[in-house]
Design a protein around this motif. Sequence first.
Motif, mmCIF file in Angstrom:
data_model
loop_
_atom_site.group_PDB
_atom_site.id
_atom_site.type_symbol
_atom_site.label_atom_id
_atom_site.label_comp_id
_atom_site.label_asym_id
_atom_site.label_seq_id
_atom_site.Cartn_x
_atom_site.Cartn_y
_atom_site.Cartn_z
ATOM 1 N N GLY A 88 0.810 -1.210 0.000
ATOM 2 C CA GLY A 88 0.000 0.000 0.000
ATOM 3 C C GLY A 88 0.839 1.253 0.000
ATOM 4 N N PHE A 89 0.127 2.374 -0.039
ATOM 5 C CA PHE A 89 0.764 3.685 -0.097
ATOM 6 C C PHE A 89 0.105 4.623 0.899
ATOM 7 N N ARG A 90 0.933 5.399 1.571
ATOM 8 C CA ARG A 90 0.441 6.542 2.334
ATOM 9 C C ARG A 90 0.633 7.747 1.419
ATOM 10 N N ILE A 91 -0.410 8.525 1.230
ATOM 11 C CA ILE A 91 -0.344 9.648 0.289
ATOM 12 C C ILE A 91 -0.144 10.942 1.043
ATOM 13 N N ASP A 92 1.009 11.531 0.791
ATOM 14 C CA ASP A 92 1.390 12.770 1.455
ATOM 15 C C ASP A 92 0.581 13.952 0.915
ATOM 16 N N VAL A 93 0.112 14.810 1.809
ATOM 17 C CA VAL A 93 -0.631 16.020 1.415
ATOM 18 C C VAL A 93 -1.686 15.698 0.349
ATOM 19 N N ALA A 94 -2.488 14.686 0.626
ATOM 20 C CA ALA A 94 -3.449 14.211 -0.367
ATOM 21 C C ALA A 94 -4.493 15.269 -0.719
ATOM 22 N N HIS A 95 -4.635 16.285 0.096
ATOM 23 C CA HIS A 95 -5.660 17.315 -0.135
ATOM 24 C C HIS A 95 -5.101 18.521 -0.886
ATOM 25 N N GLY A 96 -3.822 18.440 -1.326
ATOM 26 C CA GLY A 96 -3.199 19.653 -1.859
ATOM 27 C C GLY A 96 -2.944 19.680 -3.354
ATOM 28 N N LEU A 97 -3.124 18.553 -4.035
ATOM 29 C CA LEU A 97 -2.615 18.445 -5.403
ATOM 30 C C LEU A 97 -3.197 19.473 -6.374
ATOM 31 N N VAL A 98 -4.494 19.737 -6.241
ATOM 32 C CA VAL A 98 -5.154 20.582 -7.242
ATOM 33 C C VAL A 98 -5.359 21.993 -6.694
ATOM 34 N N LYS A 99 -5.039 22.991 -7.517
ATOM 35 C CA LYS A 99 -5.198 24.384 -7.104
ATOM 36 C C LYS A 99 -6.280 25.052 -7.939
ATOM 37 N N ASP A 100 -6.968 26.017 -7.363
ATOM 38 C CA ASP A 100 -7.943 26.805 -8.116
ATOM 39 C C ASP A 100 -7.200 27.505 -9.259
ATOM 40 N N PRO A 101 -7.602 27.228 -10.526
ATOM 41 C CA PRO A 101 -6.860 27.802 -11.655
ATOM 42 C C PRO A 101 -6.867 29.336 -11.662
ATOM 43 N N ALA A 102 -7.866 29.940 -11.033
ATOM 44 C CA ALA A 102 -7.907 31.410 -10.999
ATOM 45 C C ALA A 102 -6.886 31.965 -9.997
ATOM 46 N N MET A 103 -6.359 31.110 -9.143
ATOM 47 C CA MET A 103 -5.345 31.491 -8.156
ATOM 48 C C MET A 103 -5.690 32.776 -7.398
ATOM 49 N N PRO A 104 -6.894 32.835 -6.817
ATOM 50 C CA PRO A 104 -7.276 34.063 -6.106
ATOM 51 C C PRO A 104 -6.444 34.246 -4.833
ATOM 52 N N ASP A 105 -6.303 35.485 -4.425
ATOM 53 C CA ASP A 105 -5.643 35.757 -3.145
ATOM 54 C C ASP A 105 -6.401 35.073 -2.008
ATOM 55 N N LEU A 106 -5.664 34.717 -0.967
ATOM 56 C CA LEU A 106 -6.313 34.244 0.263
ATOM 57 C C LEU A 106 -6.966 35.436 0.933
ATOM 58 N N ASP A 107 -8.158 35.249 1.491
ATOM 59 C CA ASP A 107 -8.715 36.319 2.300
ATOM 60 C C ASP A 107 -9.038 35.756 3.675
ATOM 61 N N GLU A 108 -9.749 36.553 4.475
ATOM 62 C CA GLU A 108 -9.931 36.139 5.872
ATOM 63 C C GLU A 108 -10.744 34.843 6.011
ATOM 64 N N ARG A 109 -11.471 34.452 4.940
ATOM 65 C CA ARG A 109 -12.228 33.191 5.040
ATOM 66 C C ARG A 109 -11.295 31.986 5.065
ATOM 67 N N TYR A 110 -10.108 32.168 4.528
ATOM 68 C CA TYR A 110 -9.226 31.020 4.324
ATOM 69 C C TYR A 110 -7.911 31.184 5.062
ATOM 70 N N PRO A 111 -7.881 30.769 6.304
ATOM 71 C CA PRO A 111 -6.630 30.902 7.041
ATOM 72 C C PRO A 111 -5.539 30.056 6.373
ATOM 73 N N SER A 112 -4.309 30.483 6.530
ATOM 74 C CA SER A 112 -3.230 29.774 5.845
ATOM 75 C C SER A 112 -2.916 28.446 6.535
ATOM 76 N N ARG A 113 -3.235 28.347 7.825
ATOM 77 C CA ARG A 113 -2.921 27.109 8.529
ATOM 78 C C ARG A 113 -4.203 26.466 9.044
ATOM 79 N N GLY A 114 -4.050 25.230 9.521
ATOM 80 C CA GLY A 114 -5.201 24.555 10.107
ATOM 81 C C GLY A 114 -6.022 23.891 9.030
ATOM 82 N N PRO A 115 -7.072 23.164 9.441
ATOM 83 C CA PRO A 115 -7.888 22.435 8.478
ATOM 84 C C PRO A 115 -8.486 23.373 7.443
ATOM 85 N N ALA A 116 -8.596 22.896 6.214
ATOM 86 C CA ALA A 116 -9.005 23.750 5.103
ATOM 87 C C ALA A 116 -10.513 23.866 5.001
ATOM 88 N N PRO A 117 -11.070 25.075 5.110
ATOM 89 C CA PRO A 117 -12.506 25.233 4.873
ATOM 90 C C PRO A 117 -12.819 24.970 3.398
#
Length: 543
Positions: free
Chosen positions: A211-240
């Motif tokens: 088997g495989f453990r998948i590192d950062v499995a929630h990170g592979l795909v990025k929003d293609p518009a690459m919007p700035d982070l705002d207060e809704r999206y803290p840089s750390r902690g679980p991702a809303p």
Amino acid sequence: MTGRLNPAGHPSWWRHAVIYQIYIRSFADANGDGIGDLAGIESRLGYLSDLGVDAVWITPFYPSPQADGGYDVADYRAVDPVFGSLDEFDALMAAAQGRGIKVIVDLVPNHTSSAHPWFRSALAAAPGSSERARYIFRSGRGPGGAEPPNNWVSVFGGSAWTPVPSPRGQPQQWYLHLFAPEQPDLDWTNPEVRREFESILRFWLDRGVDGFRIDVAHGLVKDPAMPDLDERYPSRGPAPTGHPYWDQDEIHDVYRSWRAVLDEYGGNRMFVAEAWVASTQQLARYVRPDELHTAFNFDFLRAAWDADELRAAIDSSFESMAAVGAAPTWVLSNHDVVRHVSRYGGGEQGERRARAAVLLMLALPGGAYVYQGDELGLPEVADLPDEVLQDPTFLRTGGASRGRDGCRVPIPWSGDKPSYGFGPGAASWLPQPPQWRELSVTRQSERSASMLHLYRGALEARRRHAGFRSESLQWIDAEPGMLAFRRSERLTCLVNASELTLPVPNEVRGAEVILASIPLRDLERLPPACAVWLATAGGGADG
Ligand code: GLC
Ligand code: CA
């Protein structure tokens, strides 16, 4: 008697296996350079077999500049000479599997090392080239592109963008790295990237990994518009939900295609996702029937030593996983978090809670993870001197965060002086505290009340008692502060997570004690911070 329950022998073994996490640099060093290696692991297989684990997950051992403890991979199909060779890997895997221990390897798909040939050729190639298209290069903002493309931040601190030299007269180009600058993010919308990783999966499946453990499995795909982070999206902690780079919907296409690859090799292999997402409902989307098999349950890990918090984490995990037919998993520590003895308060209190916590974890239906050293009750080493720290977090936060080295200190195996049997000599890449002499495997093997004996006894009982075979859990009414549940008719687990002595629920009085986290005087009351497994309804051992 129906024989021992041996999860490793079952087709869906991951639904109830106990998986031991080996952080390779710190487990066992065979050649004395102070860094753990594959041969060291092989030399300790007897220990793992006596401990009673069903599988091991080995953290990255691939060629790497070690900018992030090997999570910066320069070649996905080889072994770093520091850790050994491919032949040694094959030998280790054969020896482990020969003992009935499955082998899971770590896959790092979100980013490569900046030393990976792909990234080197990307730097050498022009903006807009197919070499650069494997990563995420963008022009900067502002005059001449002198500002980063957006305000995304690295998990390790600072901007998530690093500039690269650009041809004269062209705007400055930057590349994205959600972690260290030495870990450039791949572009998962590029079919070449997807093909490459399917081929890497096949490389290890062909060798026979389980088997495989998948590192950062929630990170592979990025929003293609690459919007700035705002207060809704803290840089750390679980991702809303809706976060521009964590837990994007399109990520699931990747896992559906990986599942198809894995299934070609027979159903006895598994994936486990490392996905730090907002809720167990979001997590459940990674383990839908045509995606991954399991995912780490970080809500359980994050819960404080508090009956309500623990119960909420358990309930929400069951509900969400049941909705997609997946088995829950339980984990208390890993190489990225403060060790749980310390999280639970440290000292005697932390150790006592940790003893109760492991009986809670191992009584729950589902898979369980043990991080190397949990079974020795190792605390976090909080006072490592600055000059030995290696976690990029320490440097990138200017020392504001000490980073994760404190949970990565090499294991004490035996003897009276450093490296306490970690390697043949005194060398260990991080220094071990002198108090660890008393925590070594040899010392704890001699003390029947040790954490190590508790783990061995618990894993033994988990295999032997029929009650652990059910996948169900029913809560029993108990005093506030106590967790009480039945696994089938046969088995009951009680955990007093309060600071008070609490009465035991009437219906289990007089039951037979299978195992307790501390010696119990009677079964009328449970002292604070303790757990007990009871055989109920005449259901003792196999039946
Ligand atoms: C995961 C690993 C962690 C690493 C990071 C970047 O979270 O567990 O150790 O630093 O990914 O690869
Ligand atoms: Ca070594």
